[in-house]
Design an enzyme around this catalytic site. Structure first.
Site, PDB file in Angstrom:
ATOM      1  N   ASP A 101       0.949  -1.546   0.066  1.00 18.54           N
ATOM      2  CA  ASP A 101       0.166  -0.333   0.425  1.00 18.54           C
ATOM      3  C   ASP A 101       0.710   1.472  -0.160  1.00 18.54           C
ATOM      4  O   ASP A 101       1.683   1.341   1.232  1.00 18.54           O
ATOM      5  CB  ASP A 101      -1.064   0.110   1.177  1.00 18.54           C
ATOM      6  CG  ASP A 101      -1.185   1.253   1.592  1.00 18.54           C
ATOM      7  OD1 ASP A 101      -1.693   2.173   0.621  1.00 18.54           O
ATOM      8  OD2 ASP A 101      -2.475   1.715   2.252  1.00 18.54           O
ATOM      9  N   ALA A 102       1.638   1.625  -1.089  1.00 17.00           N
ATOM     10  CA  ALA A 102       2.407   3.255  -1.238  1.00 17.00           C
ATOM     11  C   ALA A 102       1.477   4.301  -0.986  1.00 17.00           C
ATOM     12  O   ALA A 102       0.536   4.522  -2.407  1.00 17.00           O
ATOM     13  CB  ALA A 102       2.594   2.884  -2.731  1.00 17.00           C
ATOM     14  N   GLY A 103       0.775   4.950  -0.138  1.00 16.23           N
ATOM     15  CA  GLY A 103       0.519   6.078   0.226  1.00 16.23           C
ATOM     16  C   GLY A 103       1.349   7.112  -0.019  1.00 16.23           C
ATOM     17  O   GLY A 103       2.532   7.439  -0.543  1.00 16.23           O
ATOM     18  N   LYS A 115       3.177   0.557   3.652  1.00 14.01           N
ATOM     19  CA  LYS A 115       2.851  -0.129   4.234  1.00 14.01           C
ATOM     20  C   LYS A 115       2.865  -1.259   3.474  1.00 14.01           C
ATOM     21  O   LYS A 115       2.750  -1.528   2.225  1.00 14.01           O
ATOM     22  CB  LYS A 115       1.350   0.198   4.822  1.00 14.01           C
ATOM     23  CG  LYS A 115       1.102   0.802   5.933  1.00 14.01           C
ATOM     24  CD  LYS A 115       0.178   1.493   6.143  1.00 14.01           C
ATOM     25  CE  LYS A 115      -0.145   2.606   5.268  1.00 14.01           C
ATOM     26  NZ  LYS A 115      -1.308   3.106   5.751  1.00 14.01           N
ATOM     27  N   TYR A 128     -19.174   4.398 -10.122  1.00 18.97           N
ATOM     28  CA  TYR A 128     -18.875   5.563 -10.418  1.00 18.97           C
ATOM     29  C   TYR A 128     -19.290   5.472 -11.820  1.00 18.97           C
ATOM     30  O   TYR A 128     -19.527   5.192 -12.174  1.00 18.97           O
ATOM     31  CB  TYR A 128     -17.141   5.112 -10.267  1.00 18.97           C
ATOM     32  CG  TYR A 128     -16.864   6.837  -9.263  1.00 18.97           C
ATOM     33  CD1 TYR A 128     -17.720   7.055  -8.343  1.00 18.97           C
ATOM     34  CD2 TYR A 128     -15.093   7.316  -9.195  1.00 18.97           C
ATOM     35  CE1 TYR A 128     -16.364   7.849  -7.054  1.00 18.97           C
ATOM     36  CE2 TYR A 128     -14.467   8.009  -8.946  1.00 18.97           C
ATOM     37  CZ  TYR A 128     -15.686   8.284  -7.489  1.00 18.97           C
ATOM     38  OH  TYR A 128     -14.822   9.117  -6.847  1.00 18.97           O
ATOM     39  N   GLY A 176     -10.183   6.048  -7.682  1.00 17.42           N
ATOM     40  CA  GLY A 176      -9.325   5.440  -6.835  1.00 17.42           C
ATOM     41  C   GLY A 176      -8.741   4.881  -6.011  1.00 17.42           C
ATOM     42  O   GLY A 176      -9.005   4.053  -5.721  1.00 17.42           O
ATOM     43  N   ASP A 236      -6.953   3.443  -3.918  1.00 23.33           N
ATOM     44  CA  ASP A 236      -6.670   3.085  -3.197  1.00 23.33           C
ATOM     45  C   ASP A 236      -8.133   2.498  -2.600  1.00 23.33           C
ATOM     46  O   ASP A 236      -7.867   2.088  -1.511  1.00 23.33           O
ATOM     47  CB  ASP A 236      -5.534   4.017  -2.171  1.00 23.33           C
ATOM     48  CG  ASP A 236      -6.591   5.179  -2.562  1.00 23.33           C
ATOM     49  OD1 ASP A 236      -7.127   5.554  -2.925  1.00 23.33           O
ATOM     50  OD2 ASP A 236      -5.997   6.565  -1.418  1.00 23.33           O
ATOM     51  N   THR A 281      -3.413  11.092   4.397  1.00 26.34           N
ATOM     52  CA  THR A 281      -3.000  12.808   3.672  1.00 26.34           C
ATOM     53  C   THR A 281      -4.526  13.239   3.724  1.00 26.34           C
ATOM     54  O   THR A 281      -4.726  14.170   3.480  1.00 26.34           O
ATOM     55  CB  THR A 281      -2.329  12.543   2.485  1.00 26.34           C
ATOM     56  OG1 THR A 281      -1.489  11.521   3.122  1.00 26.34           O
ATOM     57  CG2 THR A 281      -1.523  13.804   1.405  1.00 26.34           C
ATOM     58  N   THR A 299      -3.594  29.704  20.490  1.00 22.32           N
ATOM     59  CA  THR A 299      -4.252  29.331  18.568  1.00 22.32           C
ATOM     60  C   THR A 299      -4.041  28.229  18.504  1.00 22.32           C
ATOM     61  O   THR A 299      -4.492  27.287  17.877  1.00 22.32           O
ATOM     62  CB  THR A 299      -3.080  30.444  18.283  1.00 22.32           C
ATOM     63  OG1 THR A 299      -3.183  31.654  18.420  1.00 22.32           O
ATOM     64  CG2 THR A 299      -2.540  30.184  16.784  1.00 22.32           C
TER      65      THR A 299
END
Length: 274
Positions: free
Chosen positions: A8-10, A15, A110, A117, A119, A143, A196
């Site tokens: 799993d290349a994010g 991973k 879709y 995607g 993923d 992300t 803040t």
């Protein structure tokens, strides 16, 4: 024992897991028992090769990849794997998954199924395997924050994409002159903050929780009882602040890759030797 390498290349992390193949008949769908697993920062190829070398002395017959990090990252990954196993006989075959019109019991609604995607597609397959026969709202906090609606019959009804927690905080710091850089961190459960940094955290947390809770309400109004599944690196950060029942899963993308590999449904997938 034969095995497959799942990757799993994010955008932030990569991973991986080694999975026995053929898949054991007594396996628990959606929560595979891996032979080994690990994670590295995206592009940290020395760490990846070190982990894989420690995990196995044998080259896998097949490598199943979900990659959203771009073509350059995939080429670099291929180079790292080639250094490890390029001279193996036979050389491993690399399958880069793509969303399909239908696969592993899921129908993709879709407008252009291929636009979804990879993923997100693997996540849907992993979620259906883990929770068969249930209406699902799958929330992935990485992300990007993505939400997927999946019916009990396997119909993917559509989803949402928004900035993930870290990206949301970073955009505040980059887009304003006086706000600091803040990363997701534990926060007291208070409606309003008095400094803040805490105010930025509280605002982004409320935005993420509100997105999920609103989507959950909308999907329940449409389908009835729904299970909310929370996954992704920032899932634990948000989990205690959600006001809806939910189930956590540590990595649905790898679980989905395992289901794809186990089904041997590679006829329409892009496949290359290393």
């Amino acid at each position: 024992m034969n095995h497959a390498l799942l990757i799993d290349a994010g955008n932030t992390r990569l991973k991986w897991a080694l999975a026995p193949m053929p898949a054991p008949q007594n396996r628990q769908p959606g929560r595979p028992a891996y032979l080994a697993s690990g994670a590295v920062a995206q592009h940290d190829w020395p760490a990846l090769t070190e982990q894989l070398t420690a995990a196995t002395a044998m080259a896998p017959q097949h490598i199943w990849l979900s990659n959203v990090a771009g073509a350059a990252a995939e080429q670099a990954l291929r180079g790292a794997l080639r250094q490890l196993w390029g001279h193996a006989a036979p050389a491993p075959r690399l399958h880069s998954i793509r969303a399909q019109a239908a696969q592993c019991g899921i129908v993709n609604h879709y407008t252009d199924p291929a636009q979804l995607g990879c993923d997100r597609w693997a996540t849907l397959i992993g979620a259906r395997a883990a929770f068969p026969g249930e209406h699902l709202l799958v929330a992935t906090l990485g992300t990007a924050a993505t939400l997927e609606s999946l019916s009990a019959t396997g119909d993917f009804l559509g989803g949402l994409i928004a900035p993930g927690p870290a990206l949301m905080l970073t955009s505040l710091a980059k887009g304003t002159a006086q706000l600091p850089t803040v990363l997701p961190a534990q926060l007291a459960d208070a409606p309003f903050a008095t400094d803040t940094r805490a105010a930025m955290l509280a605002g982004c947390l409320a935005a993420q929780a509100g997105l999920i809770e609103r989507s959950y309400a909308a999907l329940r109004a449409r389908l009835g009882e729904v299970r909310c599944v929370l996954t992704g690196g920032a899932g634990q950060w948000l989990s205690t602040h959600l006001c809806i029942p939910h189930t956590e899963h540590d990595n649905l993308v790898l679980a989905g890759l395992f289901e794809i590999a186990a089904s041997e449904s590679n006829a329409s997938l892009e496949s290359h030797t290393l």
